[in-house]
Design a protein around this motif. Structure first.
Motif, PDB file in Angstrom:
ATOM      1  N   ALA A 104       0.814  -1.215   0.000  1.00  0.00           N
ATOM      2  CA  ALA A 104       0.000   0.000   0.000  1.00  0.00           C
ATOM      3  C   ALA A 104       0.849   1.267   0.000  1.00  0.00           C
ATOM      4  O   ALA A 104       0.617   2.178  -0.792  1.00  0.00           O
ATOM      5  CB  ALA A 104      -0.938  -0.006   1.215  1.00  0.00           C
ATOM      6  N   ASN A 110      -4.026  -0.202  -3.742  1.00  0.00           N
ATOM      7  CA  ASN A 110      -5.124   0.145  -2.849  1.00  0.00           C
ATOM      8  C   ASN A 110      -4.961  -0.601  -1.521  1.00  0.00           C
ATOM      9  O   ASN A 110      -4.848  -1.835  -1.509  1.00  0.00           O
ATOM     10  CB  ASN A 110      -6.462  -0.231  -3.494  1.00  0.00           C
ATOM     11  N   SER A 175      -5.451   9.712   2.258  1.00  0.00           N
ATOM     12  CA  SER A 175      -6.168  10.070   1.027  1.00  0.00           C
ATOM     13  C   SER A 175      -7.624   9.627   1.059  1.00  0.00           C
ATOM     14  O   SER A 175      -8.392   9.937   0.145  1.00  0.00           O
ATOM     15  CB  SER A 175      -5.471   9.446  -0.186  1.00  0.00           C
ATOM     16  N   TYR A 176      -7.999   8.896   2.111  1.00  0.00           N
ATOM     17  CA  TYR A 176      -9.382   8.461   2.285  1.00  0.00           C
ATOM     18  C   TYR A 176      -9.986   9.209   3.473  1.00  0.00           C
ATOM     19  O   TYR A 176      -9.305   9.496   4.455  1.00  0.00           O
ATOM     20  CB  TYR A 176      -9.452   6.949   2.552  1.00  0.00           C
ATOM     21  N   GLU A 180     -14.742   6.630   4.878  1.00  0.00           N
ATOM     22  CA  GLU A 180     -14.293   5.599   3.935  1.00  0.00           C
ATOM     23  C   GLU A 180     -13.386   4.586   4.631  1.00  0.00           C
ATOM     24  O   GLU A 180     -13.484   3.380   4.382  1.00  0.00           O
ATOM     25  CB  GLU A 180     -13.556   6.259   2.770  1.00  0.00           C
ATOM     26  N   ARG A 181     -12.503   5.076   5.492  1.00  0.00           N
ATOM     27  CA  ARG A 181     -11.630   4.156   6.229  1.00  0.00           C
ATOM     28  C   ARG A 181     -12.450   3.251   7.139  1.00  0.00           C
ATOM     29  O   ARG A 181     -12.190   2.043   7.237  1.00  0.00           O
ATOM     30  CB  ARG A 181     -10.597   4.938   7.039  1.00  0.00           C
TER      31      ARG A 181
END
Length: 351
Positions: A104, A110, A175-176, A180-181
């Motif tokens: 990652a 991703n 970046s999330y 989202e995490r």
């Protein structure tokens, strides 16, 4: 093996006329098992839905508890069924977690996909290590697993590609968004429980589960009945490595940082042993009970440091000496209501 002998004895105990022989059926599910299955589905749905109602702190705590359950169940398969007592499962936790960070953070994959791809690492590690260890028995096998874990820790500590002993941070997760995490981690956690715990349940209900039970009771007798003990132990070793690695990758994804001492921490093995021994060796129910006991004991009494660890050790020793079935074994003496039934019971068919 014991269940098979009971069924065999029941069928040949006394010769009777075929016309008088009652119709029988094999019962594999129970009312308590169906209730537990419904509760389990509800728990999985709750875990998946956490991002929409739970705080970040609660999500992290639930992920941690689920990781303990997964790692302990993998150790339970090894020690409780395959007869492989390992004290070095942290090797698979660390190698999978570091591989996930490399994929990652350094290779740009991703991170949620990297959690699944990184399982290649513990499987690759498990194959040659089993080739080295399978000739050892008892305490020698256990010591060998610990040595491998220490070798992996030392090797990682000097490997500059992963920043050596300074460790790594999973900065790519920035970046999330927080939502989202949370969604990604919750989905992966539910998947982990399905694979490790649900998969173990399905395995134990299959013909391979019968073979594992036979190995647990008497590996020599199992081999004499046609069970390939060596191959089955190898497959369980590989599967346990992958399941343990999956838990390690998810755990450190939630932590966002990893170092060699934390990744290859012997406490991973200590926690697994405590959970299984206190909850009940060789039982799925015992893993859940032991994990809950450890999780809440750690939350409530962890501040007492060394004294708390001594108490946990004494409790494990007490269970090993005086209650080998653990808490679940004591419960079974009072009521026969398995949550995850794997036995086959011969019942008279009254239809």
């Amino acid at each position: 093996m014991k269940e098979a002998l009971v069924v065999k004895e029941a069928l040949v105990a006394a010769p009777v006329d075929a016309a008088e022989m009652p119709s029988v059926r094999v019962q594999r599910q129970t009312t308590s098992g169906m209730i537990a299955m419904l509760i389990g589905v509800g728990v999985l749905i709750t875990i998946v839905s956490m991002p929409w109602w739970a705080s970040q702190g609660l999500i992290r705590s639930v992920v941690e508890l689920c990781c303990y359950i997964a790692v302990a169940q993998m150790w339970n398969l090894l020690a409780g069924y395959a007869g492989l007592v390992s004290v070095g499962q942290q090797a698979f936790v660390g190698v999978a977690a570091y591989m996930m960070f490399v994929l990652a953070q350094l290779l740009g994959i991703n991170p949620f996909a990297a959690v699944l791809l990184c399982l290649i690492a513990p499987v690759v590690l498990a194959i040659p290590t089993y080739g080295l260890l399978h000739r050892l028995d008892g305490p020698y096998f256990a010591i060998g697993t610990w040595v491998i874990a220490e070798v992996m820790r030392l090797a990682t500590s000097v490997f500059t590609y992963v920043n050596a002993g300074a460790g790594m941070s999973l900065r790519v997760m920035t970046s999330y968004s927080a939502d989202e995490r949370a969604i990604g981690v919750s989905l992966l956690t539910a998947l982990m429980l399905l694979v490790t715990f649900g998969g173990s349940y399905l395995l134990l209900r299959s013909r391979y589960g019968l073979a594992l039970t036979a190995i647990r009771d008497n590996p020599v007798a199992a081999a004499s009945q046609g069970v390939n003990v060596g191959r089955l132990r190898f497959l369980i070793w590989i599967g346990a490595a992958a399941g343990t690695g999956l838990a390690g990758a998810i755990y450190f994804m939630a932590q966002l940082r990893i170092t060699p001492p934390s990744a290859y921490d012997p406490n991973w093995a200590n926690i697994s042993i405590f959970i299984v021994m206190v909850g009940g060796l060789g039982s799925l129910e015992g893993v859940l009970i032991g994990a809950l006991i450890y999780f809440f004991a750690d939350r409530w009494f962890g501040e007492y440091g060394a004294t708390y660890l001594v108490v946990l050790g004494l409790l494990t020793l007490f269970m090993a000496l005086f209650a080998r079935g653990g808490v679940w074994g004591l419960i079974c003496r009072l009521v026969d209501a398995p949550w995850f039934p794997t036995r086959r019971t011969l019942m008279e068919d009254r239809r």
